[in-house]
Design a protein around this motif. Sequence first.
Motif, PDB file in Angstrom:
ATOM      1  N   LEU A  65     -66.272 -33.659 -81.908  1.00  0.00           N
ATOM      2  CA  LEU A  65     -65.596 -34.751 -82.623  1.00  0.00           C
ATOM      3  C   LEU A  65     -64.100 -34.492 -82.774  1.00  0.00           C
ATOM      4  N   ALA A  66     -63.698 -33.241 -82.922  1.00  0.00           N
ATOM      5  CA  ALA A  66     -62.262 -32.934 -83.002  1.00  0.00           C
ATOM      6  C   ALA A  66     -61.569 -33.348 -81.706  1.00  0.00           C
ATOM      7  N   LEU A  67     -62.208 -33.051 -80.573  1.00  0.00           N
ATOM      8  CA  LEU A  67     -61.630 -33.427 -79.270  1.00  0.00           C
ATOM      9  C   LEU A  67     -61.563 -34.950 -79.123  1.00  0.00           C
ATOM     10  N   LEU A  68     -62.636 -35.637 -79.528  1.00  0.00           N
ATOM     11  CA  LEU A  68     -62.643 -37.103 -79.443  1.00  0.00           C
ATOM     12  C   LEU A  68     -61.560 -37.702 -80.339  1.00  0.00           C
ATOM     13  N   ALA A  69     -61.453 -37.191 -81.573  1.00  0.00           N
ATOM     14  CA  ALA A  69     -60.450 -37.716 -82.514  1.00  0.00           C
ATOM     15  C   ALA A  69     -59.044 -37.506 -81.967  1.00  0.00           C
ATOM     16  N   ALA A  70     -58.851 -36.387 -81.272  1.00  0.00           N
ATOM     17  CA  ALA A  70     -57.532 -36.083 -80.694  1.00  0.00           C
ATOM     18  C   ALA A  70     -57.274 -36.909 -79.437  1.00  0.00           C
ATOM     19  N   GLY A  71     -58.253 -37.691 -79.015  1.00  0.00           N
ATOM     20  CA  GLY A  71     -58.048 -38.566 -77.859  1.00  0.00           C
ATOM     21  C   GLY A  71     -58.197 -37.865 -76.523  1.00  0.00           C
ATOM     22  N   VAL A  72     -58.839 -36.718 -76.505  1.00  0.00           N
ATOM     23  CA  VAL A  72     -59.045 -35.990 -75.251  1.00  0.00           C
ATOM     24  C   VAL A  72     -60.228 -36.611 -74.506  1.00  0.00           C
ATOM     25  N   GLY A  73     -60.065 -36.851 -73.212  1.00  0.00           N
ATOM     26  CA  GLY A  73     -61.129 -37.501 -72.450  1.00  0.00           C
ATOM     27  C   GLY A  73     -61.060 -37.186 -70.972  1.00  0.00           C
ATOM     28  N   PRO A  74     -61.773 -37.976 -70.180  1.00  0.00           N
ATOM     29  CA  PRO A  74     -61.830 -37.735 -68.732  1.00  0.00           C
ATOM     30  C   PRO A  74     -60.428 -37.673 -68.111  1.00  0.00           C
ATOM     31  N   GLY A  75     -60.264 -36.703 -67.205  1.00  0.00           N
ATOM     32  CA  GLY A  75     -58.969 -36.529 -66.549  1.00  0.00           C
ATOM     33  C   GLY A  75     -58.035 -35.587 -67.282  1.00  0.00           C
ATOM     34  N   ASP A  76     -58.369 -35.280 -68.529  1.00  0.00           N
ATOM     35  CA  ASP A  76     -57.536 -34.349 -69.308  1.00  0.00           C
ATOM     36  C   ASP A  76     -57.979 -32.910 -69.077  1.00  0.00           C
ATOM     37  N   GLU A  77     -57.058 -31.998 -69.335  1.00  0.00           N
ATOM     38  CA  GLU A  77     -57.377 -30.567 -69.290  1.00  0.00           C
ATOM     39  C   GLU A  77     -57.180 -29.954 -70.668  1.00  0.00           C
ATOM     40  N   VAL A  78     -58.059 -29.008 -71.008  1.00  0.00           N
ATOM     41  CA  VAL A  78     -57.975 -28.317 -72.294  1.00  0.00           C
ATOM     42  C   VAL A  78     -57.986 -26.819 -72.012  1.00  0.00           C
ATOM     43  N   ILE A  79     -56.993 -26.128 -72.537  1.00  0.00           N
ATOM     44  CA  ILE A  79     -56.867 -24.688 -72.308  1.00  0.00           C
ATOM     45  C   ILE A  79     -57.614 -23.923 -73.385  1.00  0.00           C
ATOM     46  N   THR A  80     -58.432 -22.964 -72.968  1.00  0.00           N
ATOM     47  CA  THR A  80     -59.085 -22.083 -73.933  1.00  0.00           C
ATOM     48  C   THR A  80     -59.348 -20.719 -73.299  1.00  0.00           C
ATOM     49  N   THR A  81     -59.933 -19.830 -74.084  1.00  0.00           N
ATOM     50  CA  THR A  81     -60.191 -18.465 -73.624  1.00  0.00           C
ATOM     51  C   THR A  81     -61.519 -18.385 -72.868  1.00  0.00           C
ATOM     52  N   THR A  82     -61.587 -17.531 -71.887  1.00  0.00           N
ATOM     53  CA  THR A  82     -62.837 -17.320 -71.162  1.00  0.00           C
ATOM     54  C   THR A  82     -63.779 -16.390 -71.941  1.00  0.00           C
ATOM     55  N   PHE A  83     -63.236 -15.699 -72.963  1.00  0.00           N
ATOM     56  CA  PHE A  83     -64.053 -14.750 -73.729  1.00  0.00           C
ATOM     57  C   PHE A  83     -64.424 -15.385 -75.065  1.00  0.00           C
ATOM     58  N   THR A  84     -65.418 -16.280 -75.013  1.00  0.00           N
ATOM     59  CA  THR A  84     -65.858 -17.004 -76.203  1.00  0.00           C
ATOM     60  C   THR A  84     -67.333 -17.336 -76.064  1.00  0.00           C
ATOM     61  N   PHE A  85     -67.889 -17.890 -77.143  1.00  0.00           N
ATOM     62  CA  PHE A  85     -69.252 -18.419 -77.074  1.00  0.00           C
ATOM     63  C   PHE A  85     -69.206 -19.713 -76.260  1.00  0.00           C
ATOM     64  N   VAL A  86     -70.256 -19.985 -75.528  1.00  0.00           N
ATOM     65  CA  VAL A  86     -70.283 -21.076 -74.553  1.00  0.00           C
ATOM     66  C   VAL A  86     -70.006 -22.454 -75.176  1.00  0.00           C
ATOM     67  N   ALA A  87     -70.252 -22.601 -76.485  1.00  0.00           N
ATOM     68  CA  ALA A  87     -70.071 -23.902 -77.148  1.00  0.00           C
ATOM     69  C   ALA A  87     -68.629 -24.418 -77.052  1.00  0.00           C
ATOM     70  N   THR A  88     -67.657 -23.519 -77.095  1.00  0.00           N
ATOM     71  CA  THR A  88     -66.253 -23.939 -77.034  1.00  0.00           C
ATOM     72  C   THR A  88     -66.009 -24.736 -75.763  1.00  0.00           C
ATOM     73  N   VAL A  89     -66.530 -24.215 -74.659  1.00  0.00           N
ATOM     74  CA  VAL A  89     -66.303 -24.827 -73.350  1.00  0.00           C
ATOM     75  C   VAL A  89     -67.221 -26.042 -73.156  1.00  0.00           C
ATOM     76  N   ALA A  90     -68.435 -25.952 -73.686  1.00  0.00           N
ATOM     77  CA  ALA A  90     -69.361 -27.087 -73.581  1.00  0.00           C
ATOM     78  C   ALA A  90     -68.759 -28.329 -74.228  1.00  0.00           C
ATOM     79  N   ALA A  91     -68.147 -28.166 -75.401  1.00  0.00           N
ATOM     80  CA  ALA A  91     -67.581 -29.320 -76.124  1.00  0.00           C
ATOM     81  C   ALA A  91     -66.477 -29.991 -75.299  1.00  0.00           C
ATOM     82  N   ILE A  92     -65.690 -29.196 -74.596  1.00  0.00           N
ATOM     83  CA  ILE A  92     -64.626 -29.760 -73.745  1.00  0.00           C
ATOM     84  C   ILE A  92     -65.260 -30.631 -72.663  1.00  0.00           C
ATOM     85  N   GLU A  93     -66.376 -30.154 -72.107  1.00  0.00           N
ATOM     86  CA  GLU A  93     -67.043 -30.928 -71.054  1.00  0.00           C
ATOM     87  C   GLU A  93     -67.760 -32.153 -71.629  1.00  0.00           C
ATOM     88  N   TYR A  94     -68.214 -32.081 -72.868  1.00  0.00           N
ATOM     89  CA  TYR A  94     -68.867 -33.262 -73.486  1.00  0.00           C
ATOM     90  C   TYR A  94     -67.939 -34.482 -73.466  1.00  0.00           C
TER      91      TYR A  94
END
Length: 365
Positions: A65-94
Amino acid sequence: MIPFVDLKAQYHSIKTEIDEAVIRVLESSQFVLGKEVAAFEEDFAGYCGSKYALGVNSGTSALHLALLAAGVGPGDEVITTTFTFVATVAAIEYVGAKPVLVDIEPASFNLDVARIEAAITPRTRAIIPVHLYGQPADMDPILELARRRNLIVIEDAAQAHGATYKGRRAGSIGHLGCFSFYPGKNLGAYGEGGLVTTDNPEYARTIRMLRDWGAERKYQHVLKGYNYRLEGIQGAILRVKLRYLEAWTEARRAHARRYNELLESSAVQTPEEMPYARHVYHVYAVRAARREALQQALSAQSIQTNIHYPIPIHLLPAHADLGHRRGDFPQAEAAADQVLSLPMFPELTDEQIATVAAAVRSNGA
Ligand SMILES: *Cc1c(COP(=O)(O)O)cnc(C)c1O
Protein backbone atom coordinates in the motif's frame (compact mmCIF):
# COMPACT_ATOMS: atom_id res chain seq x y z
CA MET A 1 17.29 -26.18 25.41
CA ILE A 2 17.92 -22.52 24.58
CA PRO A 3 15.25 -21.40 22.09
CA PHE A 4 15.84 -18.85 19.34
CA VAL A 5 12.84 -16.83 20.59
CA ASP A 6 10.38 -17.51 23.41
CA LEU A 7 6.97 -16.04 22.67
CA LYS A 8 5.33 -18.00 25.46
CA ALA A 9 7.56 -16.48 28.15
CA GLN A 10 6.62 -13.02 26.93
CA TYR A 11 2.90 -13.82 26.91
CA HIS A 12 3.07 -15.10 30.48
CA SER A 13 4.83 -11.91 31.61
CA ILE A 14 1.82 -9.79 30.48
CA LYS A 15 -0.94 -12.40 30.50
CA THR A 16 -3.49 -10.55 32.66
CA GLU A 17 -3.43 -7.39 30.54
CA ILE A 18 -3.50 -9.32 27.26
CA ASP A 19 -6.38 -11.55 28.33
CA GLU A 20 -8.37 -8.49 29.44
CA ALA A 21 -7.69 -6.72 26.13
CA VAL A 22 -8.81 -9.73 24.09
CA ILE A 23 -12.00 -10.14 26.14
CA ARG A 24 -12.74 -6.41 25.68
CA VAL A 25 -12.73 -6.93 21.90
CA LEU A 26 -14.85 -10.09 22.14
CA GLU A 27 -17.40 -8.17 24.22
CA SER A 28 -17.37 -5.16 21.86
CA SER A 29 -17.63 -7.38 18.75
CA GLN A 30 -15.45 -4.89 16.83
CA PHE A 31 -13.44 -7.69 15.26
CA VAL A 32 -12.08 -5.80 12.24
CA LEU A 33 -10.53 -2.30 12.56
CA GLY A 34 -12.70 -0.48 15.14
CA LYS A 35 -11.91 1.42 18.32
CA GLU A 36 -8.96 -0.65 19.53
CA VAL A 37 -7.18 -0.42 16.17
CA ALA A 38 -7.77 3.36 16.04
CA ALA A 39 -6.39 3.74 19.57
CA PHE A 40 -3.34 1.64 18.72
CA GLU A 41 -2.72 3.67 15.56
CA GLU A 42 -2.76 6.87 17.61
CA ASP A 43 -0.36 5.41 20.18
CA PHE A 44 2.00 4.05 17.52
CA ALA A 45 2.03 7.33 15.57
CA GLY A 46 2.94 9.11 18.80
CA TYR A 47 5.67 6.60 19.58
CA CYS A 48 7.19 6.95 16.09
CA GLY A 49 6.80 10.70 15.84
CA SER A 50 4.70 10.36 12.67
CA LYS A 51 1.47 12.25 11.96
CA TYR A 52 -0.42 9.20 10.69
CA ALA A 53 -0.32 5.46 11.36
CA LEU A 54 -2.52 3.06 9.38
CA GLY A 55 -2.88 -0.50 10.60
CA VAL A 56 -3.01 -3.25 7.98
CA ASN A 57 -3.00 -7.06 8.02
CA SER A 58 0.75 -7.63 7.42
CA GLY A 59 4.08 -5.96 6.80
CA THR A 60 3.89 -7.11 3.20
CA SER A 61 0.52 -5.33 2.79
CA ALA A 62 2.07 -2.23 4.38
CA LEU A 63 4.80 -2.19 1.71
CA HIS A 64 2.28 -2.87 -1.05
CA LEU A 65 0.00 0.00 0.00
CA ALA A 66 2.90 2.40 0.61
CA LEU A 67 4.08 1.81 -2.97
CA LEU A 68 0.56 2.26 -4.35
CA ALA A 69 0.01 5.46 -2.34
CA ALA A 70 3.33 6.79 -3.65
CA GLY A 71 2.05 6.20 -7.18
CA VAL A 72 4.59 3.52 -8.09
CA GLY A 73 3.36 1.24 -10.87
CA PRO A 74 4.13 -0.60 -14.09
CA GLY A 75 7.19 0.70 -15.91
CA ASP A 76 8.68 2.16 -12.74
CA GLU A 77 11.84 0.99 -11.02
CA VAL A 78 12.36 0.75 -7.27
CA ILE A 79 15.83 0.46 -5.75
CA THR A 80 16.36 -1.79 -2.76
CA THR A 81 18.90 -4.11 -1.16
CA THR A 82 19.45 -7.68 -2.32
CA PHE A 83 20.09 -8.72 1.31
CA THR A 84 16.56 -8.63 2.72
CA PHE A 85 13.53 -10.79 3.39
CA VAL A 86 11.76 -11.65 0.13
CA ALA A 87 8.66 -9.58 1.04
CA THR A 88 10.44 -6.28 0.28
CA VAL A 89 10.97 -7.32 -3.33
CA ALA A 90 7.62 -9.12 -3.66
CA ALA A 91 5.75 -5.90 -2.79
CA ILE A 92 7.59 -4.02 -5.56
CA GLU A 93 6.45 -6.67 -8.03
CA TYR A 94 2.86 -6.59 -6.70
CA VAL A 95 2.51 -3.03 -8.07
CA GLY A 96 4.01 -4.06 -11.41
CA ALA A 97 7.27 -2.20 -10.87
CA LYS A 98 10.78 -3.58 -11.37
CA PRO A 99 13.05 -4.17 -8.36
CA VAL A 100 16.56 -2.84 -8.93
CA LEU A 101 18.91 -4.48 -6.47
CA VAL A 102 21.96 -2.93 -4.84
CA ASP A 103 24.73 -4.50 -2.73
CA ILE A 104 25.20 -3.92 1.01
CA GLU A 105 27.80 -2.16 3.06
CA PRO A 106 29.37 -5.03 5.04
CA ALA A 107 29.64 -3.40 8.50
CA SER A 108 25.90 -2.60 8.76
CA PHE A 109 24.45 -5.22 6.36
CA ASN A 110 22.36 -2.33 4.95
CA LEU A 111 22.13 -0.67 1.52
CA ASP A 112 25.51 0.63 0.38
CA VAL A 113 24.63 4.29 -0.13
CA ALA A 114 27.63 4.82 -2.42
CA ARG A 115 26.15 2.34 -4.90
CA ILE A 116 22.62 3.73 -5.12
CA GLU A 117 23.26 6.58 -7.55
CA ALA A 118 24.68 4.26 -10.21
CA ALA A 119 21.43 2.23 -10.05
CA ILE A 120 19.20 5.25 -10.77
CA THR A 121 17.68 5.48 -14.26
CA PRO A 122 15.00 7.79 -15.73
CA ARG A 123 12.45 5.15 -14.64
CA THR A 124 13.45 5.11 -10.95
CA ARG A 125 10.59 6.28 -8.74
CA ALA A 126 11.45 5.13 -5.22
CA ILE A 127 14.10 3.72 -2.88
CA ILE A 128 13.27 1.18 -0.16
CA PRO A 129 16.02 1.09 2.46
CA VAL A 130 15.57 -1.90 4.78
CA HIS A 131 16.65 -1.42 8.40
CA LEU A 132 18.01 -4.94 8.54
CA TYR A 133 18.24 -6.77 11.88
CA GLY A 134 16.89 -3.62 13.60
CA GLN A 135 19.65 -1.17 12.62
CA PRO A 136 18.61 1.83 10.50
CA ALA A 137 20.21 2.29 7.09
CA ASP A 138 22.28 5.47 6.61
CA MET A 139 19.24 7.65 5.85
CA ASP A 140 20.64 11.19 5.43
CA PRO A 141 22.57 10.52 2.21
CA ILE A 142 19.61 8.47 0.92
CA LEU A 143 17.20 11.37 1.61
CA GLU A 144 19.65 13.83 0.04
CA LEU A 145 19.90 11.72 -3.10
CA ALA A 146 16.12 11.27 -3.20
CA ARG A 147 15.57 15.03 -2.95
CA ARG A 148 18.07 15.69 -5.71
CA ARG A 149 16.62 13.02 -8.03
CA ASN A 150 12.98 13.49 -7.02
CA LEU A 151 12.47 9.99 -5.60
CA ILE A 152 10.19 8.69 -2.86
CA VAL A 153 11.78 6.97 0.13
CA ILE A 154 9.83 4.11 1.73
CA GLU A 155 11.46 2.65 4.84
CA ASP A 156 11.11 -1.09 5.38
CA ALA A 157 11.09 -0.89 9.18
CA ALA A 158 9.61 -4.39 9.63
CA GLN A 159 12.56 -5.32 11.89
CA ALA A 160 13.18 -1.91 13.43
CA HIS A 161 10.36 -0.87 15.82
CA GLY A 162 11.86 1.75 18.11
CA ALA A 163 15.21 2.01 16.34
CA THR A 164 16.53 5.52 15.78
CA TYR A 165 18.74 7.25 13.22
CA LYS A 166 20.42 10.38 14.61
CA GLY A 167 17.59 10.57 17.14
CA ARG A 168 14.77 10.12 14.61
CA ARG A 169 12.58 7.02 14.86
CA ALA A 170 12.71 4.41 12.12
CA GLY A 171 9.55 4.78 10.06
CA SER A 172 9.34 8.56 10.53
CA ILE A 173 12.41 9.45 8.44
CA GLY A 174 11.38 8.74 4.83
CA HIS A 175 8.11 9.65 3.11
CA LEU A 176 6.48 6.43 4.31
CA GLY A 177 7.46 3.75 6.84
CA CYS A 178 6.34 0.12 6.85
CA PHE A 179 6.15 -2.13 9.90
CA SER A 180 5.36 -5.81 10.43
CA PHE A 181 3.78 -7.21 13.60
CA TYR A 182 4.44 -10.84 12.71
CA PRO A 183 4.62 -12.63 16.10
CA GLY A 184 8.42 -12.91 16.18
CA LYS A 185 9.07 -9.22 15.38
CA ASN A 186 10.16 -6.85 18.18
CA LEU A 187 6.54 -5.70 18.46
CA GLY A 188 4.54 -8.79 17.56
CA ALA A 189 0.82 -9.46 17.29
CA TYR A 190 -0.75 -12.81 18.20
CA GLY A 191 -1.41 -13.42 14.53
CA GLU A 192 -0.60 -11.26 11.50
CA GLY A 193 -0.38 -7.47 11.42
CA GLY A 194 1.37 -4.49 9.86
CA LEU A 195 1.25 -0.70 9.69
CA VAL A 196 2.23 2.27 7.53
CA THR A 197 3.47 5.55 9.00
CA THR A 198 3.55 8.86 7.13
CA ASP A 199 3.31 12.63 7.65
CA ASN A 200 1.58 13.09 4.29
CA PRO A 201 -2.24 13.46 4.61
CA GLU A 202 -2.83 12.39 0.98
CA TYR A 203 -0.82 9.17 1.41
CA ALA A 204 -2.68 8.49 4.67
CA ARG A 205 -6.06 9.04 3.02
CA THR A 206 -5.21 6.75 0.11
CA ILE A 207 -3.91 3.95 2.35
CA ARG A 208 -6.95 4.24 4.63
CA MET A 209 -9.14 3.62 1.58
CA LEU A 210 -6.99 0.97 -0.12
CA ARG A 211 -6.81 -1.24 2.98
CA ASP A 212 -10.64 -1.37 3.11
CA TRP A 213 -11.73 -2.02 -0.49
CA GLY A 214 -10.94 1.50 -1.67
CA ALA A 215 -14.03 2.85 0.04
CA GLU A 216 -14.31 6.43 1.22
CA ARG A 217 -17.49 5.52 3.08
CA LYS A 218 -19.29 2.21 3.17
CA TYR A 219 -20.01 1.06 -0.42
CA GLN A 220 -18.55 4.30 -1.87
CA HIS A 221 -15.62 2.62 -3.65
CA VAL A 222 -13.40 5.42 -4.94
CA LEU A 223 -10.37 3.23 -5.64
CA LYS A 224 -9.79 -0.42 -6.52
CA GLY A 225 -8.83 -1.65 -3.09
CA TYR A 226 -7.95 -4.68 -0.97
CA ASN A 227 -9.01 -6.52 2.14
CA TYR A 228 -5.90 -5.54 4.14
CA ARG A 229 -7.62 -4.55 7.40
CA LEU A 230 -6.02 -5.07 10.82
CA GLU A 231 -8.12 -7.13 13.25
CA GLY A 232 -9.52 -5.61 16.44
CA ILE A 233 -7.98 -8.30 18.64
CA GLN A 234 -4.53 -7.62 17.17
CA GLY A 235 -4.95 -3.86 17.68
CA ALA A 236 -5.89 -4.39 21.34
CA ILE A 237 -2.95 -6.77 21.91
CA LEU A 238 -0.46 -4.49 20.14
CA ARG A 239 -1.63 -1.54 22.21
CA VAL A 240 -0.82 -3.41 25.41
CA LYS A 241 2.52 -4.62 24.06
CA LEU A 242 3.57 -1.17 22.77
CA ARG A 243 3.76 0.00 26.40
CA TYR A 244 6.50 -2.60 27.01
CA LEU A 245 8.44 -2.05 23.79
CA GLU A 246 11.02 0.35 25.26
CA ALA A 247 11.79 -1.97 28.18
CA TRP A 248 12.03 -4.96 25.85
CA THR A 249 14.29 -3.00 23.49
CA GLU A 250 16.60 -2.03 26.36
CA ALA A 251 16.74 -5.70 27.38
CA ARG A 252 17.71 -6.70 23.81
CA ARG A 253 20.40 -4.01 23.76
CA ALA A 254 21.80 -5.19 27.09
CA HIS A 255 21.87 -8.78 25.81
CA ALA A 256 23.73 -7.61 22.69
CA ARG A 257 26.31 -5.79 24.81
CA ARG A 258 26.79 -8.94 26.92
CA TYR A 259 27.21 -11.13 23.82
CA ASN A 260 29.69 -8.59 22.41
CA GLU A 261 31.79 -8.71 25.60
CA LEU A 262 31.73 -12.49 25.87
CA LEU A 263 32.57 -12.98 22.18
CA GLU A 264 35.33 -10.39 22.00
CA SER A 265 38.39 -11.70 20.17
CA SER A 266 36.69 -15.00 19.43
CA ALA A 267 36.58 -16.60 15.99
CA VAL A 268 33.25 -14.92 15.17
CA GLN A 269 32.73 -11.29 14.25
CA THR A 270 30.12 -9.53 16.42
CA PRO A 271 27.66 -7.00 14.98
CA GLU A 272 28.60 -3.34 14.77
CA GLU A 273 26.32 -0.55 15.97
CA MET A 274 26.86 2.33 13.55
CA PRO A 275 27.55 5.76 15.11
CA TYR A 276 24.26 7.14 13.75
CA ALA A 277 22.11 4.25 14.97
CA ARG A 278 20.20 2.92 17.93
CA HIS A 279 20.17 -0.76 16.97
CA VAL A 280 17.17 -2.68 18.39
CA TYR A 281 18.61 -6.16 17.72
CA HIS A 282 15.62 -7.85 16.18
CA VAL A 283 18.40 -10.19 15.07
CA TYR A 284 21.83 -10.59 16.69
CA ALA A 285 23.89 -11.93 13.79
CA VAL A 286 27.56 -12.87 14.03
CA ARG A 287 29.79 -13.68 11.07
CA ALA A 288 31.51 -17.06 11.17
CA ALA A 289 33.94 -18.40 8.58
CA ARG A 290 32.74 -21.97 9.21
CA ARG A 291 29.10 -21.12 9.76
CA GLU A 292 27.54 -24.54 9.02
CA ALA A 293 29.88 -26.34 11.43
CA LEU A 294 29.18 -23.78 14.13
CA GLN A 295 25.43 -24.02 13.66
CA GLN A 296 25.58 -27.82 13.90
CA ALA A 297 27.75 -27.72 17.00
CA LEU A 298 25.33 -25.31 18.71
CA SER A 299 22.39 -27.45 17.69
CA ALA A 300 24.08 -30.51 19.22
CA GLN A 301 24.20 -28.51 22.48
CA SER A 302 20.46 -27.72 22.15
CA ILE A 303 21.04 -24.08 21.19
CA GLN A 304 18.68 -22.92 18.44
CA THR A 305 20.02 -20.53 15.81
CA ASN A 306 18.82 -19.19 12.47
CA ILE A 307 20.20 -17.72 9.27
CA HIS A 308 18.88 -14.35 8.08
CA TYR A 309 19.21 -14.93 5.15
CA PRO A 310 21.02 -17.85 3.51
CA ILE A 311 20.30 -16.70 -0.06
CA PRO A 312 20.25 -13.07 -1.23
CA ILE A 313 17.30 -12.06 -3.40
CA HIS A 314 19.32 -12.03 -6.64
CA LEU A 315 20.18 -15.73 -6.26
CA LEU A 316 16.67 -16.96 -5.35
CA PRO A 317 15.01 -19.14 -8.00
CA ALA A 318 11.81 -17.08 -7.60
CA HIS A 319 13.67 -13.97 -8.77
CA ALA A 320 15.82 -15.52 -11.48
CA ASP A 321 13.89 -13.31 -13.93
CA LEU A 322 15.87 -10.32 -12.63
CA GLY A 323 18.78 -11.79 -14.59
CA HIS A 324 21.46 -11.81 -11.95
CA ARG A 325 24.18 -14.34 -11.24
CA ARG A 326 26.59 -15.18 -8.41
CA GLY A 327 29.25 -12.49 -8.22
CA ASP A 328 26.90 -9.58 -8.97
CA PHE A 329 26.67 -8.47 -5.31
CA PRO A 330 29.74 -9.88 -3.55
CA GLN A 331 29.15 -8.26 -0.13
CA ALA A 332 25.62 -9.64 0.16
CA GLU A 333 26.82 -13.05 -1.02
CA ALA A 334 29.61 -13.10 1.58
CA ALA A 335 27.15 -12.08 4.31
CA ALA A 336 24.67 -14.78 3.25
CA ASP A 337 27.47 -17.37 3.53
CA GLN A 338 28.69 -16.18 6.95
CA VAL A 339 25.86 -14.85 9.13
CA LEU A 340 24.45 -16.82 12.03
CA SER A 341 21.69 -15.41 14.24
CA LEU A 342 22.08 -16.30 17.92
CA PRO A 343 19.16 -16.57 20.38
CA MET A 344 17.81 -13.05 21.03
CA PHE A 345 14.64 -12.08 22.88
CA PRO A 346 14.00 -9.79 25.86
CA GLU A 347 13.42 -12.65 28.32
CA LEU A 348 16.80 -14.30 27.58
CA THR A 349 18.73 -14.75 30.86
CA ASP A 350 22.37 -13.86 31.59
CA GLU A 351 23.01 -17.54 32.18
CA GLN A 352 21.59 -18.48 28.76
CA ILE A 353 23.74 -15.80 27.09
CA ALA A 354 26.83 -17.12 28.88
CA THR A 355 26.01 -20.68 27.77
CA VAL A 356 25.57 -19.61 24.13
CA ALA A 357 28.74 -17.52 24.15
CA ALA A 358 30.79 -20.32 25.69
CA ALA A 359 29.46 -22.77 23.11
CA VAL A 360 30.34 -20.35 20.28
CA ARG A 361 33.83 -19.83 21.69
CA SER A 362 34.55 -23.54 21.95
CA ASN A 363 33.23 -24.32 18.45
CA GLY A 364 33.75 -21.13 16.51
CA ALA A 365 37.28 -21.71 15.20
C1 LIG B 1 8.89 -9.53 8.30
C2 LIG B 1 9.35 -8.68 7.19
C3 LIG B 1 8.50 -8.23 6.17
C4 LIG B 1 7.12 -8.76 5.96
O1 LIG B 1 6.26 -8.64 7.03
P1 LIG B 1 5.01 -9.67 7.15
O2 LIG B 1 4.24 -9.09 8.31
O3 LIG B 1 5.57 -11.02 7.44
O4 LIG B 1 4.26 -9.61 5.88
C5 LIG B 1 9.00 -7.33 5.24
N1 LIG B 1 10.27 -6.91 5.28
C6 LIG B 1 11.14 -7.35 6.22
C7 LIG B 1 12.54 -6.85 6.21
C8 LIG B 1 10.71 -8.26 7.19
O5 LIG B 1 11.59 -8.70 8.12
